[in-house]
Enzyme design. Structure first.
Site: not given
Length: 76
Positions: A14-16, A41, A47
């Protein structure tokens, strides 16, 4: 089929983390090389889009599948 030099599987991250892995991978590549990135994600396209706009690395193809996204990114 797009030719690529390296594949980065960021599935399950998941982010980041997908973006951080992409940045690290690109530092190890030569200008003009293409990396295939697989991400699960749901925000990865946001992103990666902002990152490519800011850095000049080009998303040459984006494929959205039901549970994953696939990006082909060319290093500037």
């Amino acid at each position: 089929m797009i030719e690529f030099n390296l594949e980065l599987d960021a599935s399950g991250l998941n982010c980041p983390l997908p973006l951080l892995r992409l940045k690290k991978t690109l530092t190890e590549m030569t200008s003009g090389d293409v990396v295939k990135v697989i991400a699960t994600d749901p925000a990865a396209h946001l992103d990666f889009g902002v990152y490519s706009d800011q850095t000049g690395n080009q998303i040459i193809k984006f494929i959205r599948e039901s549970e994953r996204q696939i990006f082909y990114i060319k290093k500037k």
